[in-house]
Write a protein that holds these residues in place. Structure first.
Motif, PDB file in Angstrom:
ATOM      1  N   HIS B 235      16.919  82.421  20.551  1.00 16.46           N
ATOM      2  CA  HIS B 235      16.235  83.088  21.664  1.00 16.46           C
ATOM      3  C   HIS B 235      16.373  84.599  21.487  1.00 16.46           C
ATOM      4  O   HIS B 235      17.476  85.112  21.413  1.00 16.46           O
ATOM      5  CB  HIS B 235      16.844  82.667  22.999  1.00 16.46           C
ATOM      6  CG  HIS B 235      16.611  81.221  23.296  1.00 16.46           C
ATOM      7  ND1 HIS B 235      15.430  80.757  23.830  1.00 16.46           N
ATOM      8  CD2 HIS B 235      17.390  80.133  23.107  1.00 16.46           C
ATOM      9  CE1 HIS B 235      15.496  79.448  23.972  1.00 16.46           C
ATOM     10  NE2 HIS B 235      16.681  79.039  23.528  1.00 16.46           N
ATOM     11  N   LEU B 236      15.240  85.279  21.430  1.00 15.75           N
ATOM     12  CA  LEU B 236      15.285  86.732  21.233  1.00 15.75           C
ATOM     13  C   LEU B 236      14.900  87.459  22.515  1.00 15.75           C
ATOM     14  O   LEU B 236      14.348  86.864  23.439  1.00 15.75           O
ATOM     15  CB  LEU B 236      14.371  87.127  20.081  1.00 15.75           C
ATOM     16  CG  LEU B 236      14.841  86.569  18.734  1.00 15.75           C
ATOM     17  CD1 LEU B 236      13.738  86.657  17.711  1.00 15.75           C
ATOM     18  CD2 LEU B 236      16.076  87.292  18.227  1.00 15.75           C
ATOM     19  N   GLU B 237      15.200  88.760  22.521  1.00 19.52           N
ATOM     20  CA  GLU B 237      15.070  89.527  23.773  1.00 19.52           C
ATOM     21  C   GLU B 237      13.658  89.995  24.063  1.00 19.52           C
ATOM     22  O   GLU B 237      13.341  90.297  25.206  1.00 19.52           O
ATOM     23  CB  GLU B 237      15.983  90.774  23.721  1.00 19.52           C
ATOM     24  CG  GLU B 237      17.454  90.474  23.519  1.00 19.52           C
ATOM     25  CD  GLU B 237      17.815  90.382  22.044  1.00 19.52           C
ATOM     26  OE1 GLU B 237      16.912  90.192  21.211  1.00 19.52           O
ATOM     27  OE2 GLU B 237      19.007  90.476  21.730  1.00 19.52           O
ATOM     28  N   GLN B 252      22.628  82.015  13.466  1.00 14.89           N
ATOM     29  CA  GLN B 252      22.193  82.772  14.645  1.00 14.89           C
ATOM     30  C   GLN B 252      22.381  84.274  14.472  1.00 14.89           C
ATOM     31  O   GLN B 252      21.546  85.059  14.928  1.00 14.89           O
ATOM     32  CB  GLN B 252      22.974  82.296  15.874  1.00 14.89           C
ATOM     33  CG  GLN B 252      22.657  80.878  16.300  1.00 14.89           C
ATOM     34  CD  GLN B 252      21.418  80.804  17.180  1.00 14.89           C
ATOM     35  OE1 GLN B 252      20.982  81.783  17.752  1.00 14.89           O
ATOM     36  NE2 GLN B 252      20.828  79.623  17.277  1.00 14.89           N
ATOM     37  N   ARG B 256      19.436  87.397  13.905  1.00 10.49           N
ATOM     38  CA  ARG B 256      19.322  88.601  14.744  1.00 10.49           C
ATOM     39  C   ARG B 256      19.468  89.884  13.935  1.00 10.49           C
ATOM     40  O   ARG B 256      18.952  90.922  14.333  1.00 10.49           O
ATOM     41  CB  ARG B 256      20.363  88.540  15.876  1.00 10.49           C
ATOM     42  CG  ARG B 256      19.957  87.543  16.940  1.00 10.49           C
ATOM     43  CD  ARG B 256      21.060  87.306  17.929  1.00 10.49           C
ATOM     44  NE  ARG B 256      20.597  86.543  19.069  1.00 10.49           N
ATOM     45  CZ  ARG B 256      20.604  85.222  19.156  1.00 10.49           C
ATOM     46  NH1 ARG B 256      21.050  84.507  18.149  1.00 10.49           N
ATOM     47  NH2 ARG B 256      20.154  84.600  20.226  1.00 10.49           N
ATOM     48  N   LEU B 259      15.850  89.932  12.484  1.00  5.89           N
ATOM     49  CA  LEU B 259      14.822  90.138  13.507  1.00  5.89           C
ATOM     50  C   LEU B 259      15.274  91.182  14.519  1.00  5.89           C
ATOM     51  O   LEU B 259      15.548  90.881  15.672  1.00  5.89           O
ATOM     52  CB  LEU B 259      14.479  88.803  14.177  1.00  5.89           C
ATOM     53  CG  LEU B 259      13.823  87.820  13.206  1.00  5.89           C
ATOM     54  CD1 LEU B 259      13.983  86.399  13.676  1.00  5.89           C
ATOM     55  CD2 LEU B 259      12.376  88.129  12.995  1.00  5.89           C
ATOM     56  N   THR B 260      15.346  92.395  14.024  1.00  6.83           N
ATOM     57  CA  THR B 260      15.666  93.516  14.920  1.00  6.83           C
ATOM     58  C   THR B 260      14.404  93.834  15.716  1.00  6.83           C
ATOM     59  O   THR B 260      13.309  93.352  15.384  1.00  6.83           O
ATOM     60  CB  THR B 260      16.046  94.760  14.107  1.00  6.83           C
ATOM     61  OG1 THR B 260      14.965  95.032  13.222  1.00  6.83           O
ATOM     62  CG2 THR B 260      17.310  94.556  13.320  1.00  6.83           C
ATOM     63  N   THR B 261      14.561  94.653  16.740  1.00  5.67           N
ATOM     64  CA  THR B 261      13.375  95.001  17.536  1.00  5.67           C
ATOM     65  C   THR B 261      12.331  95.684  16.646  1.00  5.67           C
ATOM     66  O   THR B 261      11.133  95.441  16.811  1.00  5.67           O
ATOM     67  CB  THR B 261      13.758  95.922  18.708  1.00  5.67           C
ATOM     68  OG1 THR B 261      14.667  96.888  18.226  1.00  5.67           O
ATOM     69  CG2 THR B 261      14.387  95.168  19.846  1.00  5.67           C
ATOM     70  N   MET B 264      10.567  92.988  14.661  1.00  5.62           N
ATOM     71  CA  MET B 264       9.689  92.201  15.533  1.00  5.62           C
ATOM     72  C   MET B 264       8.386  92.966  15.773  1.00  5.62           C
ATOM     73  O   MET B 264       7.300  92.393  15.715  1.00  5.62           O
ATOM     74  CB  MET B 264      10.386  91.903  16.863  1.00  5.62           C
ATOM     75  CG  MET B 264      11.482  90.859  16.741  1.00  5.62           C
ATOM     76  SD  MET B 264      12.044  90.316  18.352  1.00  5.62           S
ATOM     77  CE  MET B 264      13.557  91.172  18.535  1.00  5.62           C
TER      78      MET B 264
END
Lengths: 189, 338
Positions: B235-237, B252, B256, B259-261, B264
């Motif tokens: 689940h990402l932000e 996990q 993350r 898949l940094t902001t 993304m």
């Protein structure tokens, strides 16, 4: 009577499933916390190497290097993973070390010989990657804690959680210093 | 001009005026210099060839149409009044029409083939001397299959393939068409399950886990299943990203890290740039990306457009820039102690 029995069995099944989900969430949060610790251990292993290389060149930064060494020792001392306050303190110490290491990395810029030292370049690259992993581990931890805390705080989860001694866990939060606004003019002198 | 006006005799004229390269202003001088030196000199030759091909094709189409009608008229006395037009006659008519079309359109095919073999390798050499462009090559379907980002398929067809490197990271791009055989009673037919690009970027460090970002399966499917091919849901932000993609991983934390902001945002920009559905996987020591698109990317957009190749050069430059940005962002070229 039969209906009541079936109802009771159903309630028991739902309560059990709720309990299982709570334990799963707590374990995920603990796993995430362990994930942070693995990355912190990697960083702790890397710090002495960086300090050894830096010490050769940095005569005027002795106090910073000593502070980093002390923080590293505190961080590797261990803590009680079931105690929310201990977890909170551990995360704060990790953040303090991060802040001091950041300071060291900025200071390296003032030492051209050190900055271009191949071992230091490699060590800094690795350090940056470990930092990225720590940051990701915190994101995973916060996501897991968010799910756990929601489940623990909402009824009837709160009831089952108190019976099973499942407690809310602290979030990783940025330190006050990190939250302070950055004054660009300090860096653009 | 378009196909209809071409068939109805619109005048075929050479268009030599350049429309101008389209690129970011910082890239434009370098792009223009390369274009002027390497591509523009060939443009005149190809414009002549294009005009010749179009004129020849139209002559052949008219001639072929005449032959077809003559054959049809010649066959009319053979048809007895009241007799049914047997299926064989239909098949023969369609077969003859197809052969005539193949013969008539061959000058256009020769032209597009020449563009592919002479212009596209030059366009790709702009990105580095090791960039090669080839037709019909299979870059390696197995790695994409193992990365769990492919739909189930029975047949695979490969078209253009580009290989090269940037900052020491090897890049592979392959046009692929995947088909699945579907049975309907006694008949079987091939249904397209994927058409588009496969992109492979090597990484100097192997990924510890296996992470995939597939296009969103919908909240109902996610409610019943939190896994994909044995990988756990991440689940990402970013709610915008979560709406477009579902992420699954065996690690996990690494998921993350990758898949940094920023990544993304880059992936969403890539999807927007290609106006396509995109999926990606970090598997072993590669980042694999699939881009669904019905567009044939490495051919001149239309034979009815002038042979300046400015559009093609500008578009490919834009697409390659997106890939290079991903390499820079993920630092796939860096060796670290991890």
């Amino acid at each position: 009577m039969e209906g009541l029995l079936i109802g009771l069995v159903l309630v028991l099944i739902v309560a059990y499933l709720w309990y299982v989900s709570l334990i799963k969430k707590r374990n995920t949060a603990r796993e995430a916390l362990a994930g942070i610790d693995v990355q912190l251990k990697k960083r702790a292993d890397l710090v002495p190497n960086i300090l050894t290389i830096a010490q050769k060149f940095m005569d005027h930064e002795k106090s910073l290097l000593t502070e980093i060494t002390a923080l590293r020792t505190q961080l590797t001392a261990g803590y009680d993973k079931n105690d929310a306050d201990a977890v909170r303190q551990h995360l704060a110490q990790a953040d303090a070390l991060n802040s001091k290491m950041g300071q060291l990395m900025v200071t390296v810029e003032n030492y051209p010989e050190l900055k271009s030292d191949q071992t230091m370049v490699q060590a800094m690259q690795t350090y940056n990657e470990v930092e990225a992993h720590i940051s990701a581990a915190r994101r995973f931890y916060n996501s897991a804690v968010s799910e756990l805390n929601t489940a623990v705080e909402i009824f009837p989860g709160s009831l089952i959680a108190s019976m099973a001694s499942v407690k809310a866990m602290p979030f990783f939060e940025a330190q006050e210093a990190d939250r302070a606004p950055v004054n660009a003019s300090d860096y653009l002198k | 001009m378009n196909m209809l006006s071409f068939l109805f005799g619109a005048p075929i004229r050479a268009q030599r005026a350049a429309t101008g390269l389209k690129a970011h202003k910082d890239d434009l001088p370098r792009l223009q210099a390369y274009y002027d030196a390497e591509i523009a000199p060939l443009s005149r030759k190809f414009e002549n060839q294009r005009i010749r091909a179009l004129k020849q094709a139209r002559q052949r189409i008219y001639l072929g149409l005449g032959v077809f009608l003559a054959l049809l008229i010649a066959c009319l006395p053979l048809i007895k009044p009241g007799a049914q037009f047997v299926p064989f006659s239909w098949i023969a008519a369609v077969g003859i029409a197809f052969l005539i079309w193949r013969w008539a359109s061959s000058p256009m095919r020769q032209y597009t083939g020449a563009v592919q073999s002479e212009i596209y390798p030059r366009i790709f050499r702009f990105f580095g001397p090791d960039f090669v462009f080839a037709k019909g090559q299979d870059m390696g379907l197995r790695m994409f299959k193992e990365a769990k980002i492919l739909p189930s398929y029975d047949k695979a067809r490969f078209d253009d393939c580009v290989l090269g490197s940037y900052l020491g990271v090897s890049i592979g791009i392959n046009e692929v068409h995947l088909l699945r055989e579907e049975r309907d009673k006694d008949k079987s037919r091939d249904v397209t399950v994927f058409r588009g690009l496969f992109i492979s970027l090597s990484s100097h460090k192997a990924f510890r886990g296996h992470t995939v970002a597939i296009r969103s399966r919908g909240s109902l499917t996610n409610f019943f299943s939190d896994s994909h091919g044995g990988l756990e849901r991440v689940h990402l932000e970013d709610p915008q990203f979560e709406k477009m993609f579902d992420v699954f991983s065996t690690d996990q934390i690494e998921a993350r890290v990758l898949l940094t902001t920023a990544f993304m945002e880059r992936l969403m920009a890539l999807a927007q740039f290609f106006s396509s559905r995109i999926q990606c996987a970090f598997h072993r020591d590669r980042l694999l990306i699939t881009i669904e698109s019905s567009q044939n990317r490495f051919e001149q957009s239309s034979i009815f457009s002038a042979a300046t190749f400015e559009d093609e050069f500008g578009r490919i430059h834009g697409e390659m820039k997106q890939l290079f940005a991903i390499i820079e962002l993920l630092k796939l070229n860096e060796y670290t102690g991890l």
